[in-house]
Design a protein around this motif. Sequence first.
Motif, PDB file in Angstrom:
ATOM      1  N   MET A 171     -30.725  28.916 -20.857  1.00  0.00           N
ATOM      2  CA  MET A 171     -29.268  28.802 -20.715  1.00  0.00           C
ATOM      3  C   MET A 171     -28.879  27.325 -20.801  1.00  0.00           C
ATOM      4  SD  MET A 171     -26.842  30.022 -17.527  1.00  0.00           S
ATOM      5  CE  MET A 171     -27.342  31.727 -17.795  1.00  0.00           C
ATOM      6  N   PRO A 172     -27.920  26.964 -21.669  1.00  0.00           N
ATOM      7  CA  PRO A 172     -27.526  25.553 -21.807  1.00  0.00           C
ATOM      8  C   PRO A 172     -26.873  25.040 -20.543  1.00  0.00           C
ATOM      9  CG  PRO A 172     -26.007  26.987 -22.996  1.00  0.00           C
ATOM     10  CD  PRO A 172     -27.158  27.849 -22.560  1.00  0.00           C
ATOM     11  N   LYS A 173     -27.081  23.759 -20.269  1.00  0.00           N
ATOM     12  CA  LYS A 173     -26.484  23.147 -19.098  1.00  0.00           C
ATOM     13  C   LYS A 173     -24.976  22.996 -19.300  1.00  0.00           C
ATOM     14  CE  LYS A 173     -30.565  20.481 -17.726  1.00  0.00           C
ATOM     15  NZ  LYS A 173     -31.095  19.123 -17.466  1.00  0.00           N
ATOM     16  N   THR A 174     -24.237  23.120 -18.203  1.00  0.00           N
ATOM     17  CA  THR A 174     -22.796  22.933 -18.262  1.00  0.00           C
ATOM     18  C   THR A 174     -22.487  21.444 -18.391  1.00  0.00           C
ATOM     19  OG1 THR A 174     -22.469  24.868 -16.864  1.00  0.00           O
ATOM     20  CG2 THR A 174     -20.621  23.338 -17.074  1.00  0.00           C
ATOM     21  N   ALA A 175     -21.586  21.113 -19.284  1.00  0.00           N
ATOM     22  CA  ALA A 175     -21.212  19.718 -19.477  1.00  0.00           C
ATOM     23  C   ALA A 175     -20.498  19.194 -18.242  1.00  0.00           C
ATOM     24  CB  ALA A 175     -20.313  19.582 -20.702  1.00  0.00           C
ATOM     25  N   ARG A 176     -20.826  17.977 -17.849  1.00  0.00           N
ATOM     26  CA  ARG A 176     -20.140  17.352 -16.714  1.00  0.00           C
ATOM     27  C   ARG A 176     -18.764  16.889 -17.144  1.00  0.00           C
ATOM     28  NH1 ARG A 176     -22.262  12.586 -14.305  1.00  0.00           N
ATOM     29  NH2 ARG A 176     -23.325  12.092 -16.244  1.00  0.00           N
ATOM     30  N   ARG A 177     -17.787  17.148 -16.301  1.00  0.00           N
ATOM     31  CA  ARG A 177     -16.415  16.757 -16.607  1.00  0.00           C
ATOM     32  C   ARG A 177     -16.137  15.374 -16.020  1.00  0.00           C
ATOM     33  NH1 ARG A 177     -12.686  20.143 -18.321  1.00  0.00           N
ATOM     34  NH2 ARG A 177     -11.056  19.331 -16.941  1.00  0.00           N
ATOM     35  N   VAL A 178     -15.698  14.458 -16.887  1.00  0.00           N
ATOM     36  CA  VAL A 178     -15.509  13.063 -16.498  1.00  0.00           C
ATOM     37  C   VAL A 178     -14.056  12.658 -16.717  1.00  0.00           C
ATOM     38  CG1 VAL A 178     -16.219  10.671 -16.891  1.00  0.00           C
ATOM     39  CG2 VAL A 178     -17.883  12.531 -17.167  1.00  0.00           C
ATOM     40  N   GLY A 179     -13.448  12.083 -15.687  1.00  0.00           N
ATOM     41  CA  GLY A 179     -12.117  11.515 -15.807  1.00  0.00           C
ATOM     42  C   GLY A 179     -12.211  10.005 -15.883  1.00  0.00           C
ATOM     43  N   ASP A 201       0.208  11.161 -13.795  1.00  0.00           N
ATOM     44  CA  ASP A 201       0.236  10.836 -12.361  1.00  0.00           C
ATOM     45  C   ASP A 201      -1.177  10.960 -11.821  1.00  0.00           C
ATOM     46  OD1 ASP A 201       0.519  10.639  -9.613  1.00  0.00           O
ATOM     47  OD2 ASP A 201       2.369  11.817  -9.540  1.00  0.00           O
ATOM     48  N   LEU A 202      -1.751   9.848 -11.384  1.00  0.00           N
ATOM     49  CA  LEU A 202      -3.155   9.851 -10.953  1.00  0.00           C
ATOM     50  C   LEU A 202      -3.379  10.746  -9.742  1.00  0.00           C
ATOM     51  CD1 LEU A 202      -5.849   8.750 -11.780  1.00  0.00           C
ATOM     52  CD2 LEU A 202      -5.363   6.639 -10.530  1.00  0.00           C
ATOM     53  N   HIS A 203      -2.342  10.997  -8.953  1.00  0.00           N
ATOM     54  CA  HIS A 203      -2.493  11.910  -7.818  1.00  0.00           C
ATOM     55  C   HIS A 203      -2.861  13.321  -8.271  1.00  0.00           C
ATOM     56  CE1 HIS A 203      -0.102   8.705  -5.853  1.00  0.00           C
ATOM     57  NE2 HIS A 203      -0.762   9.070  -4.779  1.00  0.00           N
ATOM     58  N   ASP A 204      -2.601  13.641  -9.532  1.00  0.00           N
ATOM     59  CA  ASP A 204      -2.870  14.983 -10.038  1.00  0.00           C
ATOM     60  C   ASP A 204      -4.284  15.157 -10.563  1.00  0.00           C
ATOM     61  OD1 ASP A 204      -0.246  15.694  -9.479  1.00  0.00           O
ATOM     62  OD2 ASP A 204       0.472  15.159 -11.493  1.00  0.00           O
ATOM     63  N   PHE A 205      -5.153  14.150 -10.361  1.00  0.00           N
ATOM     64  CA  PHE A 205      -6.514  14.245 -10.881  1.00  0.00           C
ATOM     65  C   PHE A 205      -7.239  15.469 -10.351  1.00  0.00           C
ATOM     66  CE2 PHE A 205      -7.672  12.609  -6.781  1.00  0.00           C
ATOM     67  CZ  PHE A 205      -8.982  13.026  -6.576  1.00  0.00           C
ATOM     68  N   LYS A 206      -6.880  15.921  -9.139  1.00  0.00           N
ATOM     69  CA  LYS A 206      -7.566  17.063  -8.521  1.00  0.00           C
ATOM     70  C   LYS A 206      -7.436  18.320  -9.377  1.00  0.00           C
ATOM     71  CE  LYS A 206      -5.097  16.823  -4.761  1.00  0.00           C
ATOM     72  NZ  LYS A 206      -4.280  15.614  -5.107  1.00  0.00           N
ATOM     73  N   ASP A 207      -6.353  18.412 -10.139  1.00  0.00           N
ATOM     74  CA  ASP A 207      -6.125  19.593 -10.968  1.00  0.00           C
ATOM     75  C   ASP A 207      -7.046  19.650 -12.175  1.00  0.00           C
ATOM     76  OD1 ASP A 207      -4.035  20.133  -9.214  1.00  0.00           O
ATOM     77  OD2 ASP A 207      -2.522  19.194 -10.498  1.00  0.00           O
ATOM     78  N   ARG A 208      -7.742  18.559 -12.462  1.00  0.00           N
ATOM     79  CA  ARG A 208      -8.591  18.508 -13.652  1.00  0.00           C
ATOM     80  C   ARG A 208     -10.055  18.852 -13.364  1.00  0.00           C
ATOM     81  NH1 ARG A 208      -5.797  16.381 -18.083  1.00  0.00           N
ATOM     82  NH2 ARG A 208      -3.584  16.440 -17.528  1.00  0.00           N
ATOM     83  N   ALA A 209     -10.371  19.191 -12.127  1.00  0.00           N
ATOM     84  CA  ALA A 209     -11.716  19.661 -11.751  1.00  0.00           C
ATOM     85  C   ALA A 209     -12.823  18.755 -12.283  1.00  0.00           C
ATOM     86  CB  ALA A 209     -11.928  21.099 -12.243  1.00  0.00           C
ATOM     87  N   CYS A 210     -12.766  17.487 -11.906  1.00  0.00           N
ATOM     88  CA  CYS A 210     -13.751  16.505 -12.373  1.00  0.00           C
ATOM     89  C   CYS A 210     -15.044  16.584 -11.574  1.00  0.00           C
ATOM     90  CB  CYS A 210     -13.191  15.093 -12.221  1.00  0.00           C
ATOM     91  SG  CYS A 210     -11.884  14.719 -13.350  1.00  0.00           S
TER      92      CYS A 210
END
Length: 278
Positions: free
Chosen positions: A1-9, A55-64
Amino acid sequence: MPKTARRVGVVGYGHLGQYLVDEIQKRSDLELAFVWNRTSEALSGKVPDALVLKDLHDFKDRACDLVVEVAHPSISQSFGPLFLAHADYMVGSPTALADAELESSLRAAATTHGLYIPSGAFWGGEDIKKMADRGTLQALKVTMTKHPTCFKLSGELEAVNDTVTDKPVVLYDGSVRGLCPLAPNNVNTMAAAALAAHNLGFDKVQGSLVSDPRLRDWHIVEVEVWGPGDIQTDRAFHCKTVRRNPATFGAVTGSATYASFLSSMLGAHSKGPGVHLC
């Protein structure tokens, strides 16, 4: 199974931020979660609208999985603990941690996720950290030499640098803590050194900044370490490294540092809570 890509902000879209965004998008093991810049207009036509975070406060919505700061030391002051509550955080401007209160708050916040410090142009960081862990590191000095046009300085240092003509001038020689606020864009290497040498810290690690008008194509970083033995009689462990980093004339960051920073970003994961060099 391929590894899940890490999400980077990525926070910041200057030269280094642009380089990282391009590299992330080339890789299958990473996924770009967002890009934030102080002026979002600078991203227009360069970053897909869906990836622009206004808006940097919204970073939480991007699931980093990882937030990478390459903007300004003030980002860690305003958002560092919040980033660490939701993701690993790599501080591209570690001069921010010369503020003892901020360093303490970030260390305290790194209980679920990791706080990562990139080595940048700092050579031998892991070895120095091992000595600090054992309590055998007695002294550390970092000397950075650049052309006068490569510095972004404030206060007295800026005034002295403006007087440099044909000979090298020592702009500063003293504690790294005292230097960081005066040259926050230039001495991240020294800040990384102070964090690696944690038994000495920002107050006891020494930094020297030299403005050399003859140095048009290079940045030079010298790291001098003293370990077990008697320093007073010159019978202690001693190591000195000299790094010559190619640099475009007038550039704040040397060319080789870009690739080093990418390697640090790729290594900024899976080390758990706490503070880690990468």
